[in-house]
Enzyme design. Structure first.
Site, PDB file in Angstrom:
ATOM      1  CE1 TYR A  56       2.605  -6.679   5.807  1.00  0.00           C
ATOM      2  CE2 TYR A  56       2.471  -4.904   7.407  1.00  0.00           C
ATOM      3  CZ  TYR A  56       1.846  -5.802   6.565  1.00  0.00           C
ATOM      4  OH  TYR A  56       0.477  -5.832   6.495  1.00  0.00           O
ATOM      5  N   PRO A 203      -7.381   0.701   2.040  1.00  0.00           N
ATOM      6  CG  PRO A 203      -6.898   2.278   3.686  1.00  0.00           C
ATOM      7  CD  PRO A 203      -6.357   1.040   3.033  1.00  0.00           C
ATOM      8  N   GLY A 206      -8.296   1.995  -5.649  1.00  0.00           N
ATOM      9  CA  GLY A 206      -9.159   2.379  -6.756  1.00  0.00           C
ATOM     10  C   GLY A 206      -9.684   3.788  -6.698  1.00  0.00           C
TER      11      GLY A 206
END
Length: 277
Positions: A56, A203, A206
């Site tokens: 990252y 987590p 969608g």
């Protein structure tokens, strides 16, 4: 009642609902200042598990967290991942878990995070070009040296987890998993059976999509958001699940963490359980 705590490796207590730092911008300017504020707010709200990685920002994310939070609050766990390196490929990165690379990335993480030991270090991916025993052997040596406390894996199968556990104790697994994406249910089951922490990334993926009308309906009935329902379901689904939702906004952070107080009755759980992705 769903437990709010979990002991990683049997002895490292954290609150189950954590924070993923991947999305925090690290470049200088207002965006960085906002990132610092988000990280600090997470700890103010009781987060004790923050996830980052060498990948990252190639260490910039680790440095950001140290700037925001050092000296660290008692009980705060910042877990990082190693085993991915920069590359000239179109993706910009490659798997590289050669022992010398892992060791160098751990040393960099220690310096950037300003700590003497990483209490939970995860292998970002298993490198198919390096024998697993060499990858995990290097991490085991770092643990023996006191630079690492516990060892975890990321994006593994049940077979890979079993093979790894023959080499070294595994304290955690970080795989992609959500209410609508349960591809790794067998890995979760293996972790639950062994008492291994399972940190799902993405987590709430969608949760706000058109395919999740049932999640939206449950959320409306509970005066909650789809993301909160998705996180509450994860916390209920298995006691070893430690979600690490990420955001760069304080309002989203506060919304996500409020999911720990959301109660799903059996009717809601039954409806959500049927939503296999």
């Amino acid at each position: 009642m769903t437990s709010t705590m979990f002991n990683i490796g049997g002895d490292l207590g954290v609150r189950r609902l954590g924070f993923g730092a991947m999305r925090l911008p690290t470049e200088a300017g207002p965006a960085r200042e906002a990132s610092l504020a988000v990280a600090r707010r997470a700890v103010q709200l009781g987060v004790t598990l923050i996830d980052t990685a060498h990948m990252y920002g190639w260490g910039a994310n680790e440095e950001l967290l140290a700037e925001a939070l050092y000296p660290y609050a008692d009980g705060l766990l910042i877990t990082t991942k190693v085993g991915v390196a920069r590359s000239s490929s179109s993706a910009g990165w490659k798997l590289d878990a050669r022992p010398d690379v892992l060791r160098a990335q751990v040393d960099h993480a220690l310096r950037r995070l300003r700590v003497e030991r990483i209490d939970l270090l995860q292998l970002h991916r298993i490198d198919p070009e390096v024998p697993l025993a060499e990858q995990l052997g290097a991490l085991r040596e770092l643990r023996t040296e006191g630079k690492v406390g516990r060892i975890g894996l990321s994006e593994v199968t049940v077979a890979e987890l079993d093979q790894a556990r023959e080499i070294v104790d595994i304290a955690s697994v970080q795989n992609r998993y959500s209410l609508l994406d349960r591809e790794h249910e067998p890995v979760l089951a293996a972790c639950e059976a062994a008492g291994i922490a399972f940190l799902p990334w993405r987590p709430v993926a969608g949760a706000a999509s058109a395919a999740s009308a049932e999640i939206a309906a449950v959320a409306a009935e509970l005066d909650a958001t789809p993301a909160q329902v998705s996180l509450a379901w994860l916390l209920h689904h298995a006691p070893v699940i430690l979600p690490i939702p990420g955001t760069a906004r304080i309002d989203h952070l506060e919304e996500n963490l409020a999911a720990a107080q959301l109660r799903l009755d059996q009717s809601c759980l039954d409806r959500l359980d049927r939503l296999a992705g």
